[in-house]
Design an enzyme around this catalytic site. Sequence first.
Site, short mmCIF file in Angstrom:
data_model
loop_
_atom_site.label_atom_id
_atom_site.label_comp_id
_atom_site.label_asym_id
_atom_site.label_seq_id
_atom_site.Cartn_x
_atom_site.Cartn_y
_atom_site.Cartn_z
N ASP A 97 3.48 -3.30 -9.37
CA ASP A 97 4.01 -2.05 -8.82
C ASP A 97 2.91 -1.01 -8.94
O ASP A 97 1.77 -1.33 -9.31
CB ASP A 97 5.31 -1.64 -9.56
CG ASP A 97 6.30 -0.95 -8.61
OD1 ASP A 97 5.93 0.09 -8.06
OD2 ASP A 97 7.42 -1.45 -8.44
N HIS A 141 4.35 0.23 -3.02
CA HIS A 141 4.32 0.05 -4.48
C HIS A 141 3.07 -0.72 -4.91
O HIS A 141 3.12 -1.60 -5.77
CB HIS A 141 5.60 -0.67 -4.97
CG HIS A 141 6.82 0.20 -4.91
ND1 HIS A 141 7.01 1.27 -5.76
CD2 HIS A 141 7.91 0.16 -4.10
CE1 HIS A 141 8.18 1.85 -5.47
NE2 HIS A 141 8.73 1.21 -4.46
N GLU A 186 10.85 0.58 0.04
CA GLU A 186 10.31 1.93 -0.09
C GLU A 186 8.85 2.06 0.38
O GLU A 186 7.96 2.36 -0.41
CB GLU A 186 10.44 2.38 -1.56
CG GLU A 186 11.88 2.38 -2.04
CD GLU A 186 12.04 2.72 -3.51
OE1 GLU A 186 13.05 3.35 -3.84
OE2 GLU A 186 11.19 2.34 -4.33
C1 ACM Z 1 14.28 -0.97 -5.46
O1 ACM Z 1 15.11 -0.61 -6.30
N1 ACM Z 1 13.32 -0.13 -5.06
C2 ACM Z 1 14.30 -2.30 -4.89
#
Ligand code: ACM
Length: 512
Positions: free
Chosen positions: A177, A241, A305
């Site tokens: 991440d 991410h 995201e």
């Molecule tokens: C997530 O909670 N961004 C998958």
Amino acid sequence: MVMNGAPPMRIDLIPRPVHLEYGEGFFQSTGLPGIGGDRVFQGEMALAAEQIHRDLGLPLGEEPVKVVCREVPALREGEPGQEAYRLTVTPGGITLEASTGAGIYHGLQTLRQLILSGYEPNTLTIPALTINDYPRFPWRGCMLDVSRHFYTPAFIKKLLDVLSLHHINVFHWHLTDDQGWRFPIPAYPALIEIGSKCRNTRNSHAPELKQFYTPGEIRDLVAYAGARHITVVPEVDLPGHTRAALAAYPEMGCTGGPYSVDDRHGIFSDVLCAGNDRIFDLVEAVFDTLADFFPAPYVHIGGDEVPVSRWEACPKCRRRLGELGFERPRQLQGWLTVRFAQMLKSRGKIPLGWDEVLEDTETLGLPPELVVMSWRGQEGGIKASAAGHRVVMSPSSDGCYLDYRNYDLPEEPGAGSRIIRVYDAYMNDPITPEMTRDQAALVLGGQGNLWSELLYADRWAEYMLFPRICALAEAFWIPRELKDFASFSGRLPVHQKRLDILNILSYRGPLQ
Ligand code: ACM
Ligand code: ZN
């Protein structure tokens, strides 16, 4: 077999077995019973004996065999049926039958629960009973984010062991991440040299501490999980991410950086540059490594995201957009998802993605075998199953986000203002009323997710997971018509004493 109205003593199993009948009398032994039986189950039998002795702080001895494990033809048909077991306790001994190692292992974990609550120093008492048990869903998962907080292999082992006590059978390992890249790729050494180190101004982790898993540690954890019939599903979150990867290889981003491994939380606009072919070399190397480390058929490619602001402004991304005849930068994410999915397919792996992977992929031919993990609600799973994809339900809206607070009190730890009560976790049903029978058949199961932005220590992770993951484990195991929160909450106090014996810190506030 006598059907008693009331049980002769509380057994308080979690998950509740599907069929349970009490007999007459009790099995009793001085000390622990030995476990023996068919050689195909040697690994499971030896492991269960080791677990139970260790739990109770007793040395492994040469106890007379009183628990006999037998291989039998299929107890039930179908995939969840392969995990079925039958446990029979009589005053004279205990028999466990299953047709697979997974079935025997689940039965041994049920027996482990009975022993943990039925053992007084030197004497074990278990009421005579017959349990016929099997899961509702084949996927009963738990996700751990090891990027925002690095959890040691020792902690992950502790967790896997206690998850398996609840018949949880998938460990989704969120390995990368913005805040850290946690495993080595030989051709890209900076992913570890730079990407695993975070200038962390939020808590006391020293950046020089080793915060990644070595190949030896990964293989050891995969074997440890496998012995407990847990499949490890690795996740590499792409194309967003990815700030830890960009810090290591800035040329993979649209602006060229510089980037840093981030100790802030949230969604960052810097993502992999969709116009740069070198990202595919990196991702190929990542998938090669994952395919080597992880025997499971599934690899999670993230996809959640992903802001498109950098793609909008980037000349390389705009050129790609033009070449592909796309109108909107968002379509680039769909294009990347399809590329990544194909790269996994060519390695014999099945891709999984967060529900954003459904967006703008309709016209691109998202591979039908891609499994969608529904997290922003249940809608992603409903939409994906309507389109013929298999799905795993882990909706943040319906009891599956275990980083949210347990209760609406300011002193409770947890992310944001959202509350997930034990009750909410228990009431989760991976099959929603909107789903048709065909859609429901595509639901592999459900999963509890633990994001670790605010969980700076093992103890916090335990506190957030337990007992909500116990509630989810039951929700994913028993048929819908057997779900009963009053029964669950009545069994919980005895079960939490088992968790105490296992040195698990468990939330004990209001459940509802
Ligand atoms: C997530 O909670 N961004 C998958
Ligand atoms: Zn770009």
